[in-house]
Design a protein around this motif. Structure first.
Motif, short mmCIF file in Angstrom:
data_model
loop_
_atom_site.label_atom_id
_atom_site.label_comp_id
_atom_site.label_asym_id
_atom_site.label_seq_id
_atom_site.Cartn_x
_atom_site.Cartn_y
_atom_site.Cartn_z
N GLY A 264 0.91 -1.10 0.10
CA GLY A 264 -0.07 -0.20 0.03
C GLY A 264 0.83 1.38 0.09
N HIS A 265 2.02 1.28 0.86
CA HIS A 265 2.81 2.43 0.86
C HIS A 265 3.46 2.60 -0.47
N PRO A 266 4.19 1.76 -1.02
CA PRO A 266 4.95 1.94 -2.20
C PRO A 266 3.60 2.22 -3.42
N LEU B 147 5.01 0.89 7.80
CA LEU B 147 4.21 0.73 9.28
C LEU B 147 3.32 1.88 9.69
N HIS B 148 3.79 3.04 9.00
CA HIS B 148 3.32 4.32 9.41
C HIS B 148 1.65 4.24 9.04
N HIS B 149 1.24 3.38 8.29
CA HIS B 149 -0.14 3.06 8.13
C HIS B 149 -0.87 2.50 9.33
N PHE B 150 -0.14 2.10 10.30
CA PHE B 150 -0.79 1.28 11.45
C PHE B 150 0.04 1.41 12.67
CU LIG Z 1 2.28 5.42 3.37
#
Ligand SMILES: [Cu+2]
Ligand code: HEM
Lengths: 109, 651
Positions: free
Chosen positions: B281-283, B330-333
């Motif tokens: 998701g982040h990439p 991990l910044h998404h959770f």
């Molecule tokens: Cu992100």
């Protein structure tokens, strides 16, 4: 860059029978099935099972590299090595990162 | 009889919106069938489009699909905003609301942003590199049809079987069978799994194209910036998409094969899904923004009449962003509770990404500085992007401060952040690219009057819609709530936001009007270089001939076409003799394979395994058939090339 590089790559090389691909494919299937069956039948304790699965996975990586990705062919541009190194780096980061992140579930349960 | 009736009422979703959907889908399909039959266009459609392996045509099809999906996702968005305009609203109801925000998010990221970047990559990269197609044209067609039929699969869920409703991130345990029974969630899984195969293939295809098919003399450091951006994107696609495939594949096993990877009982761990999902998701957010960065670079240089400022710094920051975007997932959770050490590492890594991003912003500004700026439509979108991205990037850094994120997480503050970067960054970029390369695609320029209306309405609407959502988030409004009581002080901000959304909708209508009116009264691009631009694609006539380059150019500088024009050339060197051109043949198999994947996917969605098996069997048969296809390419004879070049006034 030669003229050959400029022509469009299409399938249809009429070579010999691709034995290495077939063998690699069968090996991969067998390794995957072995892992699955070992888990389904609980053949060993958790830690042992984990170790064996990781081992099988590592073997599978090498099978991919040798049977499909022509790792033994020496000639080739430098970016082949770079790509491989980047891939290994990411693989390591992802596995190590996940293990690190997930340790807290052990602590809390 | 009763059984059939019951089956049908489950199969076809009934309700006012769905019946509206049924009727409009039915009418549009009938209209398309009518036009195609009336004007005898079936053969034309099949020969020129459905079987094409030409990267320019595939790109155009991606773009049309993306615009269509932007419309569908936009209608979803307006329904969401209508529901939230007033407190205690009963316009949609909780269940419907959930379905609509889920399809909105899924469509916008996977079936709007992704095809839009693929459109730009396809249309532009081979032309910029001086190549005649991508490295694997046949695979390229497969990618497109897998995307297309994946998107169709998700879209029909609205009227058949029921839409997924567990959010675009589809977290377990909510997305598991226990809490989301029925086919709805399967639509999400299957559609993304199918189109995901196509996305990985596209990543590989363009990486190889860029590494292997550049014109002679074009070293990597002479490559145009858009192609560099696509290169960085491809690295991200290749290494990130497998994580999504694994996450969704395991969830598929849970839902369809009865496994327990992510369930709460049976030894599963839902947090592992969250981990795997964001590893992609982040990439992914950088996969969609990097090509937009590339477009901004091209447009800014062309319309400032200067070479791009800080080329090397631009390349370095692209690569840094591509690599660093793997280390921030991990910044998404943060709030999952992995501990202070883990959160600190990922917080710092996330903040680091803002540095190369900032470098790029300054480079664009310095490119404009003392340039002779022409305020064309593409340039307007670029200039509007900059303040957007500065705000969106800053709120991103605020979110990346892990302790503070406990406050912002899943609030409207977050919603405002990502819309600011996704709309203000990705959509603006794609629109800039569309306006910029439109003449190269179709041979005429989009007129300016409606385009300006569209631009201003969309832009003003954007700020009116999303600025109120930052304070709303800080006031405690969480995302995905379908209604809220009066008296919390949220009502007026929500109303303003809804008004803004509708202004954006009107802006979109103007953009469509803009396209329609330009088709009816086209301003022809006769030179092939309407913007007085710098890179190789503008040395070709518009639209480019199907073989692109009659002679492969030899490159000696970064802004090759600009340098050639400085030397007084008005068209590429044509003194060398022509040679026959080697081209790939069209093929119907990619389309057929898409249909078969669709059938297999549809079978899995409803647990009709015979149908699914037949579909997959068909896929295997198509693969076999292709393996024995030896007649895959041909040569265009010199005479024909001469003839078609002469039609462009060249020789
Ligand atoms: Cu992100
Ligand atoms: C300066 C760079 C950026 C930083 C530091 C950053 C940081 C963050 C953080 C920490 C979150 C999670 C917040 C939370 O869930 O509480 C987030 C969410 C998000 N960001 Fe960014 N971001 C940046 C740029 C971008 C860009 C360029 C895009 C897309 C083009 C983007 C798209 C998103 C999306 C889609 C989400 C939310 C996903 C969801 O939960 O549904 N961000 N960002």
């Amino acid at each position: 860059m030669t003229d050959k590089d400029q022509t469009i790559v299409t399938a249809g090389g009429h070579g010999r029978f691709p034995w290495s691909h077939v063998i690699g494919y069968i090996f991969s299937l067998v390794l995957t099935l072995v892992a699955l069956l070992m888990v389904i039948n609980h053949v060993a304790s958790g830690g042992m099972l984990l170790f064996v699965i990781l081992l099988l996975a590592t073997i599978q990586i090498f099978i991919q590299l040798f049977f499909f990705m022509h790792i033994t062919e020496k000639h080739g541009p430098a970016y082949h090595i770079i790509t491989l190194a980047v891939a290994l780096f990411f693989t390591f980061a992802i596995i190590a990162g996940s293990l690190w992140i997930m340790t807290f579930t052990q602590l809390s349960s | 009889m009763g059984g059939v009736k019951q089956f049908l009422s489950h199969f076809f979703v009934t309700g006012p919106f769905e019946i509206g959907g049924d009727v409009s889908i039915g009418l549009v399909s009938l209209a398309i069938l009518f036009v195609l039959t009336r004007y005898k266009l079936w053969g034309w459609l099949w020969r020129n489009w459905l079987t094409s392996v030409d990267h320019k045509k595939i790109g155009i099809m991606y773009m049309l699909a993306a615009l269509l999906m932007l419309f569908r996702g936009g209608v979803d968005a307006l329904m969401i905003r209508t529901q939230l305009a007033l407190p205690n609203s009963q316009f949609l109801g909780a269940e419907h609301y959930d379905q609509i925000f889920t399809t909105h998010g899924t469509i916008m990221i996977l079936f709007m942003a992704m095809p839009f970047i693929f459109a730009m990559m396809n249309i532009v990269v081979p032309l910029q590199l001086g190549a005649r197609d991508v490295a694997f044209p046949y695979l390229n067609a497969i990618s497109f049809w897998l995307f297309f039929f994946g998107a169709m699969l998700l879209n029909i869920s609205f009227v058949i079987g029921g839409s997924p409703d567990a959010g675009w991130v589809n977290y377990p345990p909510l997305a598991e069978l226990q809490f989301s029974p029925g086919p709805g969630d399967n639509f999400y899984l299957l559609s993304i799994l199918i189109s995901g195969i196509g996305s990985v293939a596209t990543g590989i295809n363009f990486l190889v194209t860029i590494l292997k098919m550049r014109a002679p003399g074009m070293s990597l450091m002479k490559m145009p910036m858009f192609s560099w951006a696509v290169f960085a994107t491809c690295i991200d696609i290749i290494f990130a998409f497998p994580a999504l495939t694994i996450a969704l594949g395991l969830e598929f096993a849970d839902r369809i094969l009865g496994a327990h990877f992510f369930t709460l009982n049976g030894g599963g761990n839902p947090m592992m899904y969250v981990n795997l999902f964001w590893m992609w998701g982040h990439p992914e957010v950088y996969i969609v923004i990097l090509p937009a960065f590339g477009i901004y670079s091209e447009v800014v240089a062309t319309f400032s009449r200067k070479r791009l400022f800080g080329y090397t710094a631009m390349v370095t920051s692209l690569l840094l962003i591509a690599i660093a975007s793997y280390f921030v997932w991990l910044h998404h959770f943060f709030t999952m509770g992995a501990g202070a050490d883990v959160n600190t590492f990922f917080a710092i890594a996330s903040m680091f990404i803002a540095i190369p991003t900032g470098v790029k912003i300054f480079n664009w500004l310095f490119t404009m500085f003392r340039g002779r700026i022409r305020m064309t439509i593409p340039m307007m979108w670029v200039i509007a992007f900059i303040p957007n991205f500065v705000i969106g990037g800053s709120t991103g850094v605020m979110l990346a401060a892990a302790p503070a994120d406990y406050q912002y997480h899943n609030s409207y503050f977050l919603v405002a952040h990502f819309h600011q970067v996704l709309i203000g960054g990705v959509v603006y970029g794609m629109l800039a690219g569309m306006y910029y390369w439109w003449p190269k695609m179709f041979g005429f320029i989009l007129e300016e009057r409606f385009a300006k209306w569209g631009f201003w309405l969309f832009n003003i609407g954007f700020y009116v819609c999303f600025m109120p959502q930052y304070p709303l988030g800080l006031m405690g409004m969480t995302r995905r709530m379908y209604t809220y009581p009066a008296g919390l002080g949220w009502s007026s901000l929500n109303m303003i936001s809804t008004v803004g959304a509708f202004v954006m909708g009107i802006g979109f209508i103007f953009i469509v009007l803009n396209i329609v009116s330009s088709i009816r009264h086209p301003v022809k691009d006769t030179t092939g270089d309407p913007w007085d631009a710098r890179t190789l694609e503008w040395s070709l006539p518009s639209p480019a001939p199907h073989y692109n380059f009659a002679r492969i150019p030899v490159i000696d500088s970064r802004d090759q076409w600009w340098e050639m024009k400085q030397k007084g050339m008005t068209k590429p060197d044509d003194s060398t003799p022509l040679a026959p051109i080697h081209m790939p043949k069209n093929s119907g198999k990619p389309f057929i394979m898409g249909v078969l994947f669709f059938i297999a996917g549809f079978g899995f969605v409803f647990n009709w395994y015979v149908l699914a098996g037949l579909g997959l069997l068909g896929v295997v048969i198509t693969l076999f058939a292709r393996s024995f296809d030896y007649d895959t390419d041909y040569y265009i004879p010199v005479d024909e090339v001469k003839h078609s070049e002469a039609a462009f006034g060249r020789s």
